[in-house]
Write an enzyme that holds these catalytic residues in place. Structure first.
Site: not given
Ligand code: TEU
Ligand code: CA
Length: 552
Positions: A22, A24, A26, A30, A99, A200, A257, A325-326
């Site tokens: 971050d 600023n 908030d 960013d 993305d 994605d 993906e 991130h998932d």
């Molecule tokens: O993820 C696609 C997806 O199939 C995910 O739901 C995955 O199966 C799950 O996160 C597994 O734990 C992509 C992105 O990476 C995710 O962050 C998004 O939420 C999703 O698409 C919808 O755009």
């Molecule tokens: Ca910020």
């Protein structure tokens, strides 16, 4: 011989922008924050940066719900910041991937708003809007739980399809006008100066539009929409067109993906004539993602994990990840509890970087960030967690067990702020962070690791430099890969070879010592312990020891 594309010798890094830096106060990461850390990434050895969505978004799914594809969400900055970022990345000889989220948009997107106003007009046909009937709604369950069908606001007898949250209506790829709109947008960004995309949820774009039911897989009577996606064919027409109209003319780097546990799609998707440059190799982190819950609860087994990796290494040049991130943090998922240490984390990193493929690091991986602690369901922000919890309850778990399950697998584990310092909010923000900082930031942070010669961060710098070195760079990028010592359950070993060069990667992925008789001797060229011990023809490996030998 494998084609020598420019990107095959590179190392990539994923930024989850809300949690990176971050600037600023908030509490939200960013674009200026990212720019301020480019030198850090460059010094780490990163070449390619993928940023998760930064487009205008109501943030129901943290930016994966886009309401304007051609503007930057104000929480991240504006177009001028984006211009600046692209220039600063180029200045450092780095590359930028955005993305590409085109399976769905946000329900706040003008297209969808227009579709609500006039469901049978031009924009109604940008979505899957169907009349209520004996087929609609059918029994497909969205990826985030509940029916994929939602009544179209203001139209009692009409439903629209969403394979993720109801605020993420799916775009109708069967409609050529929609496809044209997407291609225009993709080309606009490529012309803007980005180098490519991470793409994605791309397997979701082709549906079985006969809307057939499938056998239910949970007590709610619904079936995961992934069942339909797996059985539907014909996606290649869309992907070939997307490549031909956008990616090819721009020579873009594209990373799909794609969930493909059987490996049947490798050649079609990422072979010489494939739709994408490469695609993520998810099997090692979500080996049984679509096969129900039991399998995800098995305790980590190095042999199973290793064999999954070896099976597919030869088939294609994948993008290798241990986390994103998932998913939970790799250091928490792929290292048995209690074994977390410099050695185990550096061993995991070495495997991620030295296998065949394009390695991706996820922010914080380079300092060994771990899963966080949650005290109640209220601590979660992720829209996906409700259904993960419900699935665990349906499965027969007690509320405590279900909570433990989502705490271990919840996506928010990876979404806590990057730990830069041991100061206030780990140096991520001067305000209140949108997600709580992981309480272990006093021990695990960039600043401390910068100062410590033997830190995980400095190991990663050395590891990336080794992977890209003058002497071994071609071998790691273009070389073959052959599994070795497979009968040894805890030994993760493979040979990489290129022209007349050969190296042996050896790792004792276990908390116990292991003596291994070597078939061949060589010079030690890379290690994670200060000393290597040989006994005659054997090597005596310490817990999680990595040794790379040059056999040539
Ligand atoms: O993820 C696609 C997806 O199939 C995910 O739901 C995955 O199966 C799950 O996160 C597994 O734990 C992509 C992105 O990476 C995710 O962050 C998004 O939420 C999703 O698409 C919808 O755009
Ligand atoms: Ca910020």
């Amino acid at each position: 011989m494998m084609k020598q594309d420019w990107w095959k010798k590179k190392v990539a890094y994923q930024i989850y922008p809300k949690s990176f830096q971050d600037s600023n106060g908030d509490g939200i990461g960013d674009l200026p924050g990212i720019i301020s850390r480019l030198d850090y990434l460059k010094e780490l050895g990163i070449d390619i940066i993928w940023i998760s969505p930064i487009y205008q978004s109501p943030m129901v799914d943290q930016g994966y719900d886009i309401s304007d594809y051609q503007s930057i969400d104000p929480c991240f900055g504006d177009m001028e910041d984006m211009r600046h970022l692209v220039d600063e990345v180029k200045k450092r000889d780095m590359y930028l991937l955005m993305d590409l989220v085109v399976n769905h948009c946000s329900d706040q997107h003008p297209w969808f708003q227009e579709a609500i106003r006039d469901p049978f007009g031009k924009y109604g046909n940008y979505f899957y809007i169907e009349k209520k009937s004996d087929k609609i709604p059918n029994n497909w369950r969205s990826q985030f739980g509940g029916s994929v069908w939602e009544p179209l606001p203001g139209h009692k007898d009409l439903y629209y399809l969403h394979t993720f949250a109801k605020e993420q209506p799916d775009l109708n790829w069967e409609n050529p006008d929609l496809r044209e709109e997407i291609y225009r947008m993709v080309n606009w960004w490529l012309d803007f100066g980005i180098d490519g995309f991470r793409i994605d949820a791309i397997m979701n774009i082709k549906k079985n539009i006969a809307w057939d039911n499938y056998p239910a897989d949970r007590p709610d009577g619904l079936v995961s929409v992934s069942k339909m996606l797996k059985e539907t064919t014909g996606i290649g027409e869309f992907l070939g067109e997307l490549k031909g109209r956008c990616f090819e003319p721009h020579n873009a780097l594209t990373v799909g993906e794609v969930f493909d546990p059987t490996g049947e799609r490798t050649e079609e998707f990422i072979g010489e004539e494939g739709y994408f440059s490469t695609m993520f190799f998810f099997d090692p982190i979500v080996p049984f993602l679509h096969d129900g819950l039991e399998t995800r609860l098995q305790t980590f087994d190095v042999k199973i994990w290793r064999d999954i990796i070896f099976r597919k290494q030869k088939q294609g040049f994948f993008a290798n990840v241990i986390e994103n991130h998932d998913q939970p943090r790799g250091a928490s998922l792929l290292i048995p509890e209690g074994d977390y240490s410099f050695y185990s984390v550096s061993a995991l990193g070495s495997i991620n970087l030295l296998l065949r493929g394009l390695p991706f690091l996820y922010q914080g991986q380079e300092i060994g960030m771990t899963n966080t602690v949650f005290s109640s369901l209220d601590d979660f922000d992720d829209t996906a967690v409700g259904d993960q919890y419900k699935e665990a309850i349906d499965f027969g778990y007690t509320p405590e067990e279900a909570f433990a399950f989502v705490s271990r697998y919840g996506r928010d584990n990876a979404r806590t702020p990057v730990q830069w310092t041991d100061g206030e909010q780990a140096g991520f923000t001067t305000g209140i962070p949108w997600q709580k900082v992981n309480p272990n930031y006093k021990e695990i942070n960039v600043e401390a690791q910068e100062k410590e010669y033997g830190s995980i961060l400095n190991f990663y710098r050395r590891l990336i430099a080794f992977r890209k070195s003058e002497q071994y760079g071609d071998l790691f990028a273009y070389g073959d890969m052959n599994a070795k010592y497979e009968s040894e359950d805890t030994i993760f070993a493979f040979e990489r070879s290129y022209n007349d060069q050969r190296i042996l990667f050896l790792c004792n992925y276990s908390a116990d010592k292991k003596k291994l008789e070597l078939e061949e001797q060589g010079n030690v060229i890379f290690v994670n312990y200060p000393q290597t011990t040989f006994e005659g023809n054997a090597i005596c490996l310490k817990p999680y020891e990595v040794v790379v030998l040059d056999l040539s």
